[in-house]
Scaffold this active site. Structure first.
Site, PDB file in Angstrom:
ATOM      1  N   ARG A   1     -11.239  -7.564   8.814  1.00 48.99           N
ATOM      2  CA  ARG A   1     -12.042  -6.653   9.641  1.00 48.99           C
ATOM      3  C   ARG A   1     -13.483  -7.040   9.337  1.00 48.99           C
ATOM      4  O   ARG A   1     -13.975  -6.826   8.245  1.00 48.99           O
ATOM      5  CB  ARG A   1     -11.776  -5.197   9.278  1.00 48.99           C
ATOM      6  CG  ARG A   1     -12.639  -4.258  10.111  1.00 48.99           C
ATOM      7  CD  ARG A   1     -12.336  -2.809   9.846  1.00 48.99           C
ATOM      8  NE  ARG A   1     -10.997  -2.471  10.273  1.00 48.99           N
ATOM      9  CZ  ARG A   1     -10.093  -1.860   9.499  1.00 48.99           C
ATOM     10  NH1 ARG A   1     -10.383  -1.525   8.269  1.00 48.99           N
ATOM     11  NH2 ARG A   1      -8.903  -1.577   9.972  1.00 48.99           N
ATOM     12  N   PRO A   2     -14.184  -7.635  10.305  1.00 55.22           N
ATOM     13  CA  PRO A   2     -15.430  -8.371  10.033  1.00 55.22           C
ATOM     14  C   PRO A   2     -16.677  -7.544   9.758  1.00 55.22           C
ATOM     15  O   PRO A   2     -17.669  -7.625  10.478  1.00 55.22           O
ATOM     16  CB  PRO A   2     -15.595  -9.206  11.294  1.00 55.22           C
ATOM     17  CG  PRO A   2     -14.994  -8.359  12.374  1.00 55.22           C
ATOM     18  CD  PRO A   2     -13.811  -7.690  11.723  1.00 55.22           C
ATOM     19  N   CYS A   3     -16.679  -6.797   8.672  1.00 53.42           N
ATOM     20  CA  CYS A   3     -17.882  -6.035   8.318  1.00 53.42           C
ATOM     21  C   CYS A   3     -19.030  -6.955   7.906  1.00 53.42           C
ATOM     22  O   CYS A   3     -20.193  -6.546   7.939  1.00 53.42           O
ATOM     23  CB  CYS A   3     -17.575  -5.021   7.224  1.00 53.42           C
ATOM     24  SG  CYS A   3     -16.842  -5.699   5.740  1.00 53.42           S
ATOM     25  N   HIS A   4     -18.710  -8.214   7.594  1.00 55.78           N
ATOM     26  CA  HIS A   4     -19.776  -9.172   7.239  1.00 55.78           C
ATOM     27  C   HIS A   4     -20.667  -9.492   8.434  1.00 55.78           C
ATOM     28  O   HIS A   4     -21.756 -10.009   8.264  1.00 55.78           O
ATOM     29  CB  HIS A   4     -19.170 -10.466   6.666  1.00 55.78           C
ATOM     30  CG  HIS A   4     -18.230 -11.152   7.580  1.00 55.78           C
ATOM     31  ND1 HIS A   4     -16.885 -10.799   7.672  1.00 55.78           N
ATOM     32  CD2 HIS A   4     -18.408 -12.175   8.448  1.00 55.78           C
ATOM     33  CE1 HIS A   4     -16.291 -11.587   8.564  1.00 55.78           C
ATOM     34  NE2 HIS A   4     -17.200 -12.427   9.046  1.00 55.78           N
TER      35      HIS A   4
END
EC number: 2.1.1.63
Length: 172
Positions: free
Chosen positions: A132-135
């Site tokens: 889940r691309p929180c970056h």
């Protein structure tokens, strides 16, 4: 999950360090943590160490780090409040190679501008780093603010995705 019984775990090596993956008794991915992660998981007594439930995740992570995969297709479940789940769903919509801001995520879920800190808290509590691309969430000024896995990993992931060419600016 409310109980840790029935939790599977495995370690996977990656360019971002050794990843700890956990799954529930049905093999559904419940977390992906990195060493030193703020709020990251660590193996607990009673967990079953078994790479079996993680074959698809391991293959997709290897393809992602090789630059061959842009979207994960894994059955996953992260427990959180309704607000956190809305924030996490908005993260899932940020495409590979793109960046967005905390304010844009707040707007996307219909939260007031004053909720930006709460959005940041929900992003920081994301149990599924990388998947889940929180970056992909950056500061409004383009700064690489906050990442539970550390800013060096955030730079690594954004660089891998080609989002660090020149000054970082929100793209969605």
């Amino acid at each position: 999950m409310s109980t840790e019984q029935g939790t599977y775990c495995a370690f996977v090596d990656s360019p971002a360090g050794q990843l700890l993956l956990t799954a529930d008794e049905f093999g559904v991915l419940t977390s992906l943590s990195v060493p030193g992660q703020k709020g990251g998981r660590v193996p607990l007594p009673g967990w079953t160490r078994d790479p079996g439930p993680f074959r698809a995740a391991e293959e997709q992570l290897a393809a992602y780090f090789a630059g061959e995969l842009k979207e994960f297709r894994l059955e996953s479940r992260g427990e959180g409040t309704e607000f956190r789940r809305r924030v996490w769903a908005a993260l899932d919509d940020v495409p590979y190679g793109a960046t967005t801001t905390y304010g844009a995520i707040a707007s996307r879920i219909g939260a007031p501008r004053a909720a930006v800190r709460a959005v940041g808290g929900a992003i920081g509590a994301n149990p599924l780093l990388i998947v889940r691309p929180c970056h992909r969430v950056i500061g409004a000024d383009g700064g690489l603010t906050g990442y539970a896995g550390g800013l060096d990993r955030k730079r690594l992931l954004l660089g891998l995705e080609g989002a660090l060419q020149g000054p970082v600016r929100p793209t969605v």
